[in-house]
Every structure is written in structure tokens, then in C-alpha cells.
Design a protein around this motif. Sequence first.
Motif, PDB file in Angstrom:
ATOM      1  N   ILE A  21      39.735  39.742  47.682  1.00 46.34           N
ATOM      2  CA  ILE A  21      40.079  38.326  47.762  1.00 46.34           C
ATOM      3  C   ILE A  21      39.566  37.559  46.537  1.00 46.34           C
ATOM      4  N   ASP A  22      38.496  38.060  45.915  1.00 50.18           N
ATOM      5  CA  ASP A  22      38.005  37.408  44.695  1.00 50.18           C
ATOM      6  C   ASP A  22      38.980  37.627  43.538  1.00 50.18           C
ATOM      7  N   TYR A  23      39.623  38.769  43.544  1.00 44.72           N
ATOM      8  CA  TYR A  23      40.641  39.054  42.522  1.00 44.72           C
ATOM      9  C   TYR A  23      41.922  38.275  42.801  1.00 44.72           C
ATOM     10  N   ILE A  24      42.320  38.236  44.072  1.00 46.53           N
ATOM     11  CA  ILE A  24      43.575  37.568  44.446  1.00 46.53           C
ATOM     12  C   ILE A  24      43.445  36.042  44.374  1.00 46.53           C
ATOM     13  N   GLY A  25      42.293  35.527  44.784  1.00 48.47           N
ATOM     14  CA  GLY A  25      42.108  34.075  44.777  1.00 48.47           C
ATOM     15  C   GLY A  25      42.747  33.411  45.978  1.00 48.47           C
ATOM     16  N   VAL A  77      39.293  35.063  37.464  1.00 47.10           N
ATOM     17  CA  VAL A  77      38.401  35.822  36.578  1.00 47.10           C
ATOM     18  C   VAL A  77      37.093  35.058  36.376  1.00 47.10           C
ATOM     19  N   GLN A  78      37.186  33.749  36.215  1.00 45.69           N
ATOM     20  CA  GLN A  78      35.958  32.948  36.059  1.00 45.69           C
ATOM     21  C   GLN A  78      35.062  33.087  37.287  1.00 45.69           C
ATOM     22  N   SER A  79      35.683  33.099  38.454  1.00 39.93           N
ATOM     23  CA  SER A  79      34.922  33.208  39.694  1.00 39.93           C
ATOM     24  C   SER A  79      34.247  34.580  39.814  1.00 39.93           C
ATOM     25  N   VAL A  80      34.995  35.634  39.479  1.00 38.02           N
ATOM     26  CA  VAL A  80      34.444  36.993  39.523  1.00 38.02           C
ATOM     27  C   VAL A  80      33.315  37.136  38.500  1.00 38.02           C
ATOM     28  N   LEU A  81      33.536  36.586  37.319  1.00 38.36           N
ATOM     29  CA  LEU A  81      32.526  36.648  36.259  1.00 38.36           C
ATOM     30  C   LEU A  81      31.240  35.944  36.698  1.00 38.36           C
ATOM     31  N   ALA A  82      31.393  34.802  37.351  1.00 39.81           N
ATOM     32  CA  ALA A  82      30.224  34.042  37.806  1.00 39.81           C
ATOM     33  C   ALA A  82      29.433  34.835  38.846  1.00 39.81           C
ATOM     34  N   LYS A  83      30.142  35.466  39.781  1.00 40.27           N
ATOM     35  CA  LYS A  83      29.448  36.254  40.809  1.00 40.27           C
ATOM     36  C   LYS A  83      28.760  37.470  40.189  1.00 40.27           C
TER      37      LYS A  83
END
Lengths: 221, 221
Positions: B209-213, B68-74
Motif C-alpha cells: 500500500i505504500d507503493y500503491i498510495g 516514493v517520497q513517503s517510502v523514502l521517509a519511512k
Amino acid sequence: MSAERSAHQRIHREVGEPCLSAKYENPCRGTPLVVFISCDKLFFSTTNMHLTYYDLTIPLLAKNLKNVQSVLAKGWEAAQASQMSETAFLDQRLAEDMFPLIKQIQMLTDTAKATPARLTGREMITLEDTETTVGELNQRIDTVLAHLETYSPEDFSESAERKIELKFLEGQFQYGKDYLMDFALPNFFFHCTVAYAIIRVQGVQIGKIDYIGSLSLHPLT
Amino acid sequence: MSAERSAHQRIHREVGEPCLSAKYENPCRGTPLVVFISCDKLFFSTTNMHLTYYDLTIPLLAKNLKNVQSVLAKGWEAAQASQMSETAFLDQRLAEDMFPLIKQIQMLTDTAKATPARLTGREMITLEDTETTVGELNQRIDTVLAHLETYSPEDFSESAERKIELKFLEGQFQYGKDYLMDFALPNFFFHCTVAYAIIRVQGVQIGKIDYIGSLSLHPLT
């Protein structure tokens, strides 16, 4: 001397030094007694300290597939009331470049059929992506529900260590445990949620409880 | 006579009749040996036939919070590139009557903090819903990630049978096992998916893939 203590001492003698660190945890309280002996510890416990791979696939997937059927039915009822065509209803999507409702349901049923098949090494049933109606999508979900019922807990005895190969992971594999937690469960709930959201954003009167479904409840005494 | 067979016979004598149905399953293959004795069966198995409540909460929640942090950052990077204000970015939602991005992230962190606390009986940390910026939401996620690290597998030894009371279930409770599978996991992934979808429908270049990680992978040999 209690039966537990007696069994402990016998096992202690049997396995020798490693059991010097033996300890009791969760002494039997009406639930089936289990004695664990590992390389460096021995303890009594109950059988339900853990979840099985069966628990986390068959009942979990089945319950949520039924929730999807319920959400789909409410969405289709509302669409019919507003004179929306079946094709238009199933072609709804959250964004132009995201998959439509029909594809979301095909994908979540694909995940539901594939997860136990991969974890058990059983052959996967074939689902042709030929549905064009709500009735056919419901039939597809029913087919997967019936298939899930053919699995037994024993089928999953090797799941943790099974090597799972996915077509997009060329030359690599995931162990069953990682596959379930890294990919299968998050992916399944992703498509269930998107299917719900596609219907929800049309103003259909559904709420979180339609996504969650029934809860196993007991009265507080 | 193998050590396993010898141990089996000793235990058989110890527990008597119920073990007449004893059988071997999954004989030890390099993994720690465990002997199970239950009311009606006895078998050797490996320690990793099951998943623990720890497995299904701490690492699973932590991994997906980081996703979630990664998706939020993008999403925030794309929003800044298109001159969107931080307030407008965090107020995006899938539908007028659905919660905005900021609330979705507050709710998924609430679930992530509450799930292990409820399953273990430990006190819940308090998260005030006062965030107004992406930085503060990231800090909230970091707070929960740090809290998750304070749990150990032993904390979950009573989780299956723990009586979980939820405020919307007046006079009723769920057992820990049902709570985890009926409610906690589906609810957590619901809010992770909706947060992802809110950002995705704005045209931000993120994919499944951003959701799955990241996936835990091993080379096929």
C-alpha cells in the motif's frame, strides 16, 4: 468551401449557441477526420489524440507477460547451469517476508487476467495456484495471453465509468479509470519488476532491456 | 425527434455515403455529448471513453512520485533508528552490480521529467545528479512535481504522433504512443519498485500500500 468548414457550419446551426465558441484544432492531416461536438465547444481533431482502455490493457499486458517469460527462461537456464533445483529456483525471494518468484508470477498473471475482466465486466478466468514448475508457470502465462486475445476494443466502451469492486475495499468502489491508473498498472509492473529483480540479484546476466522488451522503432529519415 | 437523432441526420446528409454505416453507441447519459464522425462510422459517445496523454503522465507520475517520497521517509526513519548513516542508507542496493537507492531515485525522477517533455516537445528541465542526502533527494522530487504542474492537457494534443528520439536509439525514433507504453511507463514503475524493494528488504515495515498510495474511492450505495 472545404468539407470541414461546411460540416462545421451545418453542425453549428444544428446545436446552436453552445457552438459559438467553436474552434478548429489539429485539422485533419491524412488521419481519419473526427468532429467533436460538446456542450461548449466544437473542433476537428484526429482519432488518435487519445489512448483507449484497450490500448492500455491488452497489448501492454501481453507484451510485458512475454517479457516475463523471457526473463524466467534466462533465469531458469542459469539456475540449471549452476545445479540449482527447480524448487529452489522458484522459491527465491528478495527478503524472507516477501513472496517467492513463483508467487510473484502467479500474482502478475492474476493482475493481467483481472484488469480487462474488471474493466469490461466480463467473467474472469480461473487460475488455480497449483504450479510447481517453470513449465507450468509458462503455461499459466500462455493461458492468460490466449485469454487477452479474446478481448476487442469495443469491450472497453464502458470502462471509464464502470464501478470496480475489489475485495479489500469493502463497501467502496473505484471507477474504471481510477482503478486502472491507481492500482492495476502500478501493481502489474510491481510484480514484473520484483520477478525480474529476484532473478537479477542471483547474478543472472539480464539487464533492463529484458524487462522492457522490444521497442516499436522507425528509421529517422 | 430527439436532438441527437436530428443532429445525426444532418451530419449524415453532410458527409454522405461513409455514414451509411452510422450507429449509436453509448447514447448521452448526463455526460457531455460528443458526436464522432470518422471515415466509416458515426456515433454518439461520451467524452470519457478514452484516456488522454495528460491523464497517463501528469497525475500518474505525480501520485507515484509522492508515494516514493513517503517510502523514502519511512526508510530513512528506520535507518536512523538503527544508527545507519545517511550515506550508507542511500548507497543500499539489491545487488552489487545494480544501482543504489540514490541512483534509483535520480533515475525515476529523470523519467518523470522526461516523459511529458518528450511527449509535448517542451524543453526538459535540468537535474544535476549532485544529491548526497535524503533532503536533497526530496527536493529533487519536489522540483519535478512542481514542473509537472506546469503542463496542461492541451500540451499533449500532438503526443501520439510525435517522433521521440532517445539517445540509445541512434538513427531511429518511437512514436509518442509507443514511447509511452513500450518504455516510459514500464521504466518509471521499474525504478519506483526497485527503490521500494531496496528499503523493504532491509526489514522496514512498509507494504504494497505504500507503493500503491491512496486510492480514489466512492461508497457503494
